[in-house]
Design a protein around this motif. Structure first.
Motif, mmCIF file in Angstrom:
data_model
loop_
_atom_site.group_PDB
_atom_site.id
_atom_site.type_symbol
_atom_site.label_atom_id
_atom_site.label_comp_id
_atom_site.label_asym_id
_atom_site.label_seq_id
_atom_site.Cartn_x
_atom_site.Cartn_y
_atom_site.Cartn_z
ATOM 1 N N ALA A 121 0.842 -1.192 0.000
ATOM 2 C CA ALA A 121 0.000 0.000 0.000
ATOM 3 C C ALA A 121 0.878 1.243 0.000
ATOM 4 N N LYS A 174 0.819 5.543 -0.241
ATOM 5 C CA LYS A 174 -0.033 6.705 -0.014
ATOM 6 C C LYS A 174 0.658 7.955 -0.515
ATOM 7 N N LYS A 207 -7.836 2.066 -13.629
ATOM 8 C CA LYS A 207 -8.717 0.972 -13.198
ATOM 9 C C LYS A 207 -9.119 0.112 -14.387
ATOM 10 N N GLU A 262 -7.645 0.206 -8.031
ATOM 11 C CA GLU A 262 -8.517 1.263 -7.546
ATOM 12 C C GLU A 262 -7.807 2.056 -6.449
ATOM 13 N N PHE A 263 -8.087 3.350 -6.404
ATOM 14 C CA PHE A 263 -7.499 4.244 -5.418
ATOM 15 C C PHE A 263 -8.548 4.617 -4.373
ATOM 16 N N ARG A 264 -8.112 4.695 -3.150
ATOM 17 C CA ARG A 264 -8.949 5.202 -2.067
ATOM 18 C C ARG A 264 -8.618 6.680 -1.872
ATOM 19 N N ILE A 265 -9.630 7.524 -1.927
ATOM 20 C CA ILE A 265 -9.428 8.972 -1.891
ATOM 21 C C ILE A 265 -10.097 9.535 -0.649
ATOM 22 N N VAL A 266 -9.319 10.241 0.163
ATOM 23 C CA VAL A 266 -9.839 10.923 1.358
ATOM 24 C C VAL A 266 -9.280 12.338 1.382
ATOM 25 N N LEU A 306 -4.376 9.935 -1.552
ATOM 26 C CA LEU A 306 -4.744 8.777 -2.362
ATOM 27 C C LEU A 306 -3.925 7.576 -1.927
ATOM 28 N N THR A 307 -4.597 6.437 -1.776
ATOM 29 C CA THR A 307 -3.951 5.199 -1.344
ATOM 30 C C THR A 307 -4.368 4.074 -2.274
ATOM 31 N N CYS A 308 -3.408 3.239 -2.640
ATOM 32 C CA CYS A 308 -3.713 2.075 -3.468
ATOM 33 C C CYS A 308 -2.729 0.966 -3.178
#
Length: 494
Positions: A438, A440, A461, A467-471, A479-481
């Motif tokens: 992972a 970030k 994707k 897929e990226f996690r966006i916060v 962004l985390t993937c």
């Protein structure tokens, strides 16, 4: 086969297709609605005589054919659709003449993403325009983008005896309209990328007990996890830059450097701007000047900004002609070149094309408006030609230096750990990283991602399945993937 539509993100989609080995079909490239009705198609942002692929996009396809072996490209008769079947990325020695309608940076950016995965180390020589106000200049690519790529490459790569170093050498300056510049890009090959968290340690920023120099994980370069991280990321330790001039008075470069230093030394003393005065054969074919600045923060984050002289234009008999305010040093553009630039200066992938006086990004509209060249600037839409005339014209070299310094300060103020011009590359390298690791990254976006980055994430994707996690944190975007574990199979091919 992946099916896509539109000319936006054209280069990045072909890069992803080449890396994933999946053929892609792109339809409705600047295609206009049928006069007799029928299906609704994507509105074009080019004149009627430029429907479909433009000259620089065809040139990029030819560059891909040179870098790869076995790639095939099928273009429709109207130029509004193409089928690209990627082959093996062979690398080696490549020479390519870039059209003057776009800068070398337009072709070099995707080449940087492909080069680590070649069969043999890549040595590419590109000729054309080195600096303009539309594409990323070669100076920013050399000082900002390549260090970002280096963090994803194994440390043993540079020390390998058969490998070439990761470097970008500017052989000749080439400014618009005639160009004449040349650069040489070299990159070693890797079997697979490494996670930024596994790189060597870097000096800890001030704020960790007030003691700089303590080792911290190198992933802090992308997302500083310490207290007061926002202040650390924005605290600049030094600024370096280059003021260049070609076929104009050598004193112009010094005037640019002095003006930029006068602005930046109000905030920190460690500011140094080098002078690059090109003469003779190294000066290219057209006169011009410009400036590129790079700031390094305490967390070792790099942020860059650049400006190039752009003559003012005015309408002459319905065509674009030279203006009276051509700028100091006698920089000018011939009428044919100016008319061509009006047609071809649109950004094909919706990236930032200029910045307003307040530092806000101006992006080509991706909407369904009929005027595809419109640019959002808060005060109403403007065409790209109007944007160039209003934003990139400087009465004196001092104005250019001040403008470049203010753009750098605006880039620093946005925050984030990655420069705006390198965000797409970091996201791609994260997706190609070790499987399960992972990673970030913290970027600046004012709470929102631009249309180019959003589409880039969707394409990643589609092609790679990542897929990226966006916060949102502290006004910035994180962004985390997890990496896909991409392996360079081309390197093992005999």
């Amino acid at each position: 086969m992946v099916r896509l539509q539109g000319h936006h993100n054209f280069r990045m989609r072909l890069v992803l297709a080449t890396l994933s080995g999946r053929p892609v079909r792109i339809d409705k490239i600047r295609q206009r609605p049928s006069p007799g009705g029928g299906d609704v198609v994507v509105p074009s942002d080019a004149p009627e005589d430029h429907t479909g692929l433009l000259d620089y996009e065809v040139s990029f396809l030819r560059l891909l054919e040179k870098v790869t072996n076995g790639s095939t490209v099928e273009i429709s008769y109207s130029g509004t659709a193409l089928i690209y079947r990627p082959g093996v990325i062979v690398g080696g020695k490549v020479e390519h003449a870039c059209p003057t309608s776009r800068a070398i940076g337009y072709f070099l950016e995707p080449l940087i993403a492909l080069s680590p995965f070649c069969k043999t180390p890549l040595t590419a020589t590109l000729t054309g325009v080195t600096n303009n106000n539309i594409d990323v200049g070669v100076d920013v690519l050399r000082t900002v983008t390549l260090p970002v790529l280096r963090r994803f490459l194994p440390e043993s790569t540079a020390s390998a005896g058969l490998q070439v170093p990761l470097e970008l050498k500017i052989d000749r300056r080439g400014l618009q309209p005639a160009g004449g510049g040349a650069v040489t890009f070299r990159c070693p090959t890797v079997r697979c990328l490494v996670s930024p968290s596994t790189l060597s340690t870097v000096a800890a920023p001030i704020g960790d007990g007030g003691r700089p120099g303590a080792p911290v994980p190198a992933h802090a370069v992308f997302a500083t996890p310490v207290a007061g991280a926002g202040a650390v990321r924005r605290a600049v330790r030094r600024v370096r830059g280059v003021a260049y001039a070609a076929r104009v008075a050598p004193a112009i470069a010094g005037r640019i450097a002095d003006a930029a230093r006068a602005v930046l030394t109000r905030f920190l003393p460690d500011v140094y701007v080098y002078l690059d005065v090109a003469r003779g054969a190294e000066a290219g074919l057209s006169p011009g000047y410009g400036c590129a600045l790079v700031a390094e923060s305490l967390g070792r984050h790099l942020h860059g900004a650049e400006c190039a002289a752009q003559p003012r234009r005015r309408e002459v008999g319905g065509a674009v002609g030279d203006g009276d305010g051509g700028g100091a040093g006698g920089v000018g553009v011939d009428a044919d070149g100016a008319k061509r630039r009006k047609i071809e200066l649109e950004r094909d992938d919706g990236e930032v094309v200029g910045q307003g006086d307040g530092g806000e990004d101006r992006e080509v509209s991706d909407g369904d408006a009929s005027d595809g060249d419109s640019v959002a600037d808060g005060a109403g839409a403007k065409t790209l030609d109007e944007l160039l005339a209003a934003t990139h014209t400087y009465a004196t070299p001092e104005d250019l230096g001040v403008r470049c310094a203010r753009l750098l300060l605006s880039e620093i103020q946005r925050g984030g750990c990655i420069d705006t011009t390198s965000q797409w590359l970091v996201m791609l390298m994260m997706a190609l990283g070790p499987e399960g690791d992972a990673t970030k990254v913290r970027i600046a976006g004012g709470g929102e991602l631009g249309s180019f980055l959003v589409q880039h994430l969707r394409d990643i994707k589609e092609f790679l399945g990542v897929e990226f996690r966006i916060v949102r944190e502290e006004g910035e975007i994180v962004l985390t993937c997890a990496g896909s574990g991409y392996v360079n199979v081309n390197k093992s091919v005999a």
